[in-house]
Design a protein around this motif. Structure first.
Motif, mmCIF file in Angstrom:
data_model
loop_
_atom_site.group_PDB
_atom_site.id
_atom_site.type_symbol
_atom_site.label_atom_id
_atom_site.label_comp_id
_atom_site.label_asym_id
_atom_site.label_seq_id
_atom_site.Cartn_x
_atom_site.Cartn_y
_atom_site.Cartn_z
ATOM 1 N N ASP A 84 0.829 -1.010 0.071
ATOM 2 C CA ASP A 84 -0.062 0.011 -0.037
ATOM 3 C C ASP A 84 0.904 1.421 0.293
ATOM 4 O OD1 ASP A 84 -3.019 -0.991 1.465
ATOM 5 O OD2 ASP A 84 -1.320 -2.225 1.562
ATOM 6 N N THR B 2 -7.434 -4.068 0.344
ATOM 7 C CA THR B 2 -6.050 -4.765 0.892
ATOM 8 C C THR B 2 -6.052 -6.165 1.550
ATOM 9 O OG1 THR B 2 -5.230 -2.365 1.581
ATOM 10 C CG2 THR B 2 -4.410 -4.311 2.689
ATOM 11 N N GLU C 40 -5.111 7.493 1.206
ATOM 12 C CA GLU C 40 -5.417 6.938 2.279
ATOM 13 C C GLU C 40 -4.250 6.771 3.409
ATOM 14 O OE1 GLU C 40 -6.885 2.834 2.198
ATOM 15 O OE2 GLU C 40 -7.100 2.672 4.175
ATOM 16 N N GLU C 41 -3.046 6.397 2.878
ATOM 17 C CA GLU C 41 -2.007 6.267 3.696
ATOM 18 C C GLU C 41 -1.022 7.358 4.209
ATOM 19 O OE1 GLU C 41 -2.542 3.511 4.835
ATOM 20 O OE2 GLU C 41 -3.657 2.492 3.230
ATOM 21 N N ASP D 164 -6.758 6.201 -3.631
ATOM 22 C CA ASP D 164 -6.564 5.058 -2.594
ATOM 23 C C ASP D 164 -5.562 4.153 -3.457
ATOM 24 O OD1 ASP D 164 -6.564 2.659 -1.121
ATOM 25 O OD2 ASP D 164 -8.808 2.842 -0.975
ATOM 26 N N LEU E 242 -4.357 1.384 -2.805
ATOM 27 C CA LEU E 242 -4.711 -0.057 -3.081
ATOM 28 C C LEU E 242 -6.141 -0.540 -2.258
ATOM 29 C CD1 LEU E 242 -4.516 -3.437 -3.181
ATOM 30 C CD2 LEU E 242 -2.598 -3.267 -1.691
ATOM 31 N N ASP E 243 -7.057 -0.418 -3.116
ATOM 32 C CA ASP E 243 -8.357 -0.676 -2.391
ATOM 33 C C ASP E 243 -8.644 -2.060 -2.519
ATOM 34 O OD1 ASP E 243 -10.836 0.351 -1.397
ATOM 35 O OD2 ASP E 243 -11.862 -0.065 -3.372
HETATM 36 CA CA CA Z 1 -6.733 1.109 0.602
#
Ligand code: CA
Ligand code: IPD
Ligand code: CA
Ligand code: CA
Length: 266
Positions: A46, A91, A69-70, A86, A88-89
């Motif tokens: 991610d 995870t 997101e991160e 996002d 990695l949607d």
């Molecule tokens: Ca994500």
């Protein structure tokens, strides 16, 4: 299909992040994983994907804001534009070796979503949309499904996970929807769920408890494919209310009515 220079920047960022995710997906058992909360995981994959996207987007437009997101939100000097990302949607799917996950990148201009890319590197499906320009899966123009009766429909949904969401309320919604439709699916990537609505694979979708990065790109895909999108109050503040109900004009309305049905008293 002619893409604007800006959409091309988004596509390149998504493809590059997708390559990194594909490599990590092949060695998922070696990835470092940390726990954000109960049932809520994040991995090196991610973070790597977000850095790639951040660097690509900011290289092209250094003044735009960036909400991913991160990381903490970065306010741009250009107050009108913001990327919503996002990396990695899905995870949980990713970490379980399930090839249903995506990169989601949206561009917001003056509070409106004007560009969208959702990419599933495992299937090589690239969904794109620009406001007023239609939605596409790779080179194919998309149109939401045309079914008008709920009993013919396959509806996607999100399921609240351990430690998050109102499980009791969701079960009531599920019971009501289950009694009306042909089938219900849970993909595990909200961005892909919305892309599937745009592609006419799902007739509709609902979820509550989503973050802006889960749905910003998908909302534009659905709208540009001719679909209707609302929040749980019947308005269009999906990002603010964290809730979404969508489908074609008829199914969106019918689904919203079923979901709104009160909790039975006994
Ligand atoms: Ca994500
Ligand atoms: C999750 C996915 C999932 C949805 C969750 C999201 P993540 O995103 O979109 O489908 O049900 O609410 O948090 O954490 O995998 O990026
Ligand atoms: Ca997450
Ligand atoms: Ca997500």
């Amino acid at each position: 299909m002619a893409r604007s220079a800006l959409l091309n920047v988004m596509v390149q960022a998504a493809l590059k992040a997708g390559k990194s995710l594909s490599r990590d997906f092949g060695e998922v058992q070696n990835l470092q994983v940390s726990v954000k909360g109960p049932g809520d995981f994040v991995s090196q994959a991610d973070f790597k994907a977000q850095k790639i996207i951040h660097d690509e987007l900011l290289k092209a437009r250094p003044t735009y804001g960036f909400l991913g997101e991160e990381s903490e939100e970065i306010k741009g000097t250009d107050g009108a534009h913001r990327w919503i990302v996002d990396p990695l949607d899905g995870t949980t799917n990713f970490l379980h070796g399930i090839p249903m996950f995506s990169v989601s990148i949206a561009l917001e201009r003056n509070g409106e979503i004007v560009g969208a890319v959702v990419f599933n590197p495992a299937t090589d499906e690239l969904y794109t949309a620009e406001r007023g320009g239609g939605a596409f899966l790779n080179d194919r123009r998309l149109r939401v499904a045309s079914r008008r009766v709920l009993s013919d429909c396959v509806i996607g949904c999100g399921v609240p996970h351990l430690g998050r969401g109102n499980h009791g309320k969701f079960l009531v919604e599920l019971r009501h929807v289950m009694g009306e439709v042909a089938g219900i699916r849970r993909v595990g990537s909200a961005a892909l769920d919305l892309a599937y609505v745009a592609a006419g694979r799902f007739d509709g979708f609902w979820e509550v408890g989503l973050s802006p990065w889960d749905m910003a790109a998908g909302i534009l895909l659905v709208r540009e494919a001719g679909g209707f999108v609302s929040d749980f109050n019947g308005g269009t503040d999906m990002l603010g209310t964290s809730s979404i109900i969508c489908g074609n004009e008829h199914i969106q309305k019918a689904l919203a009515e079923v979901i709104k049905r009160p909790i039975p008293t006994k």
